[in-house]
Design a protein around this motif. Structure first.
Motif, short mmCIF file in Angstrom:
data_model
loop_
_atom_site.label_atom_id
_atom_site.label_comp_id
_atom_site.label_asym_id
_atom_site.label_seq_id
_atom_site.Cartn_x
_atom_site.Cartn_y
_atom_site.Cartn_z
N PHE A 1 1.04 -0.82 0.46
CA PHE A 1 -0.23 0.27 0.03
C PHE A 1 0.54 0.74 0.60
N ILE A 2 1.98 1.50 0.90
CA ILE A 2 2.95 2.69 0.52
C ILE A 2 3.95 2.88 -0.34
N ILE A 3 4.49 1.58 -0.82
CA ILE A 3 4.86 1.25 -2.24
C ILE A 3 3.88 1.68 -2.90
N GLY A 4 2.24 1.67 -3.51
CA GLY A 4 1.48 2.06 -4.11
C GLY A 4 1.36 3.70 -4.25
N LEU A 5 1.21 4.01 -2.65
CA LEU A 5 1.00 5.47 -2.16
C LEU A 5 2.49 6.41 -2.89
N VAL A 6 3.74 5.79 -3.13
CA VAL A 6 4.76 6.45 -3.17
C VAL A 6 4.78 6.47 -4.20
N GLN A 7 4.69 5.72 -5.74
CA GLN A 7 4.77 6.14 -7.33
C GLN A 7 3.58 6.56 -7.41
N ALA A 8 2.26 6.66 -6.91
CA ALA A 8 1.20 7.77 -6.84
C ALA A 8 1.93 8.95 -6.85
N PHE A 9 2.91 9.06 -6.08
CA PHE A 9 3.51 10.87 -5.86
C PHE A 9 3.91 11.01 -6.80
N LEU A 10 6.07 9.96 -6.95
CA LEU A 10 6.51 10.29 -8.19
C LEU A 10 5.69 10.64 -9.21
N SER A 11 4.72 10.03 -9.66
CA SER A 11 3.75 9.53 -10.63
C SER A 11 3.57 11.46 -11.14
N THR A 12 3.44 11.76 -9.93
CA THR A 12 2.27 12.91 -9.92
C THR A 12 3.67 14.26 -9.88
N LEU A 13 4.69 13.92 -9.36
CA LEU A 13 6.13 14.98 -9.51
C LEU A 13 6.05 15.08 -11.45
N ILE A 14 5.95 13.36 -12.11
CA ILE A 14 6.14 13.45 -13.32
C ILE A 14 5.41 14.57 -14.65
N LEU A 15 3.94 14.50 -13.68
CA LEU A 15 3.20 14.60 -14.76
C LEU A 15 3.32 16.41 -14.38
N PHE A 16 3.81 16.60 -13.17
CA PHE A 16 3.62 18.39 -12.87
C PHE A 16 5.29 18.86 -13.52
N LYS A 17 6.61 17.47 -13.90
CA LYS A 17 7.34 18.00 -14.47
C LYS A 17 7.25 18.39 -16.01
N GLN A 18 6.19 17.18 -16.41
CA GLN A 18 5.70 17.57 -18.37
C GLN A 18 4.98 17.98 -18.50
N GLN A 19 3.65 19.19 -17.46
CA GLN A 19 3.10 20.13 -17.68
C GLN A 19 1.91 19.39 -17.94
N LEU A 20 1.44 18.39 -18.35
CA LEU A 20 0.10 17.53 -18.89
C LEU A 20 -0.97 17.74 -17.98
N PHE A 21 -2.02 17.53 -18.18
CA PHE A 21 -3.08 17.66 -17.79
C PHE A 21 -3.49 16.66 -17.14
#
Length: 165
Positions: free
Chosen positions: A111-131
C-alpha cells in the motif's frame, strides 16, 4: 528529477516482477497458492484464486512492467501510465484487505509502495506539465500574480521553480 525517475522505475520493476510471480502461483495452483487455503476467500465472490491470480498477473504485474518500459523509453505518457498502475496497486490492496478481512505486513508495505509510486508519478506529470497538472500550475501562477504578497503562494512558486525550472 533523475532520482525520481530511477526510484519509480525500480519500484515498478519490483512490484511488476513480484505481482507476476504471485499471480503465476495463483494461476498454476488456484486452490492453495503459496500455502494460502481457499478458506481465506470465504468473504469474497471467489471460490478459488484463479481470477484474482489472473488480475494480479495482468493488471498489477504486467501493468507495472509496462510502466517501467515506458519510463525506460521516456514515453510522453509515462506519467499517466505510471500513475494509473500505481493507483491500481493501491486499490488492489484495499480491495484485497476488504475481501480477506485482514491486514498483514505485506498489505501495508505494498500500500505504501503504491502511494509512493503515485506521488512520484504526480511529480513527473508536473514536470511534463501535462493535464491536469498544467491547469494547476496555471491557477497557481494566476493567483500568485493577483496576490504577490501571499506567503503560501510564494512558497509554492519557490518550490515549483526549484523542482521544475
Amino acid at each position: 528529477m533523475k532520482k525520481v525517475y530511477n526510484l519509480l522505475f525500480i519500484l515498478h520493476v519490483f512490484v511488476g516482477v513480484g505481482a507476476m510471480a504471485g499471480g503465476s502461483m495463483a494461476i498454476l495452483n488456484p486452490i492453495e497458492p503459496g500455502g494460502v487455503p481457499t478458506d481465506a476467500l470465504k468473504n469474497s465472490p471467489f471460490t478459488n484464486f484463479l481470477i484474482p491470480g489472473i488480475i494480479l498477473f495482468m493488471v498489477i504485474g504486467l501493468g507495472n512492467i509496462l510502466s517501467a518500459v515506458t519510463m525506460h523509453f521516456k514515453s510522453k505518457y509515462q506519467g499517466y501510465i505510471s500513475s494509473t498502475f500505481s493507483w491500481a496497486l493501491v486499490i488492489w490492496i484495499i480491495v484485497q484487505c476488504i475481501m480477506l478481512r485482514s491486514i498483514v505486513h505485506l498489505h501495508v508495505i505494498f500500500f505504501i509502495i503504491g502511494l509512493v509510486q503515485a506521488f512520484l508519478s504526480t511529480l513527473i506529470l508536473f514536470k511534463q506539465q501535462l493535464f491536469p497538472t498544467n491547469s494547476i500550475l496555471k491557477v497557481i501562477t494566476n493567483l500568485e500574480s493577483k496576490f504577490p504578497e501571499n506567503s503560501v503562494l510564494k512558497k509554492i512558486v519557490k518550490l515549483e521553480n526549484k523542482f521544475y525550472k
